[in-house]
Design an enzyme around this catalytic site. Structure first.
Site, PDB file in Angstrom:
ATOM      1  N   GLU A  89       9.985  13.006 -13.551  1.00  0.00           N
ATOM      2  CA  GLU A  89      10.233  11.576 -14.311  1.00  0.00           C
ATOM      3  C   GLU A  89      10.992  11.604 -15.400  1.00  0.00           C
ATOM      4  OE1 GLU A  89       9.159   9.081 -12.670  1.00  0.00           O
ATOM      5  OE2 GLU A  89       7.324   9.680 -11.633  1.00  0.00           O
ATOM      6  N   GLY A 174      -1.606  -9.385 -16.169  1.00  0.00           N
ATOM      7  CA  GLY A 174      -2.327 -10.192 -15.373  1.00  0.00           C
ATOM      8  C   GLY A 174      -1.623 -10.378 -13.791  1.00  0.00           C
ATOM      9  N   CYS A 183      17.161  -0.374   0.982  1.00  0.00           N
ATOM     10  CA  CYS A 183      18.571  -0.136   1.029  1.00  0.00           C
ATOM     11  C   CYS A 183      19.447  -1.145   0.100  1.00  0.00           C
ATOM     12  CB  CYS A 183      19.056  -0.094   2.596  1.00  0.00           C
ATOM     13  SG  CYS A 183      19.025  -1.650   3.209  1.00  0.00           S
TER      14      CYS A 183
HETATM   15 ZN    ZN Z   1      17.369  -2.228   4.493  1.00  0.00          ZN
END
Ligand code: ZN
Ligand code: ADP
Length: 191
Positions: A89, A174, A183
């Site tokens: 990350e 909320g 894609c």
């Molecule tokens: Zn697609």
């Protein structure tokens, strides 16, 4: 490709969500462990998707990691024995992560950094563009587009199942938020 141990370098593994970045990072790190190399793994504290101290892939495989708040904290865990450093990350770290990766690589450490190259707006994410430019090795992974089955290079953000707006806040109280691999053709950003 043969990459001699003892030579430092940076490997970047990027792509959208679900493209297998964590899986690939874990695969490389586990192989380094099999080779009896000293491995250490970091992730930012923000990501507590599954476990605070593990890097866990969507497919369920995992590896022990240290959750850190600031890039500088990495230095205090590095010893003379450290040979391989994994970072997951990486997009959530500040720009300083690139300097840390460079310093480690200069010391002879193999640095493998995985993260999102693009945010949900399909714009370059935080320190990742700089990291890609500085890395010796770059792998861009694709997921599978959930709409059409084509290779997915983007992450679709959904708020209450609708495509998120360009300026929707990062934290929405909320609302139910989710992410999908898509894609270029199926990716939507509401202006
Ligand atoms: Zn697609
Ligand atoms: P990343 O770290 O890039 O988010 P992970 O390594 O956590 O990816 O997860 C990859 C795994 O996610 C795949 O091996 C597959 O089992 C699962 N998966 C779920 N949805 C998709 C998708 N749309 N495309 C590809 N893999 C998917």
């Amino acid at each position: 490709m043969y990459r001699p141990s003892g030579h430092g370098y940076i490997e970047a593994v990027v792509g959208p969500m679900y493209s297998g970045k964590s899986e690939e990072l874990i695969r490389r790190l586990k192989r380094a462990k099999i080779a009896k190399q000293e491995v250490i793994v970091f992730k930012p504290c923000i990501d507590n998707r599954y476990s605070k101290e593990d890097v866990v892939s969507h497919s369920g495989i995992s590896i022990r990691a240290i959750a850190i708040n600031h890039t500088e904290e990495i230095h205090k865990y590095i010893t003379g024995e450290t040979q391989v450093v994994g970072i997951d990350e990486v997009q959530f770290f500040d720009e300083g992560i690139v300097d840390v990766a460079l310093e480690l690589a200069d010391k002879g450490i193999r640095v493998i950094a995985a993260g999102l190259d693009l945010d949900f707006k399909a714009e370059p994410f935080g320190p990742v563009p700089e990291l890609l430019a500085r890395a010796e090795f770059v792998d861009k992974l694709q997921a599978v587009c959930v709409k059409c089955g084509a290779p997915a290079t983007r992450t679709q953000r959904l708020i209450n199942k609708e495509p998120a707006r360009y300026d929707d806040p990062i934290i929405l109280v909320g609302a139910t938020e989710s992410y999908e691999a898509r894609c270029r053709k199926c990716h939507r950003i509401k202006k």
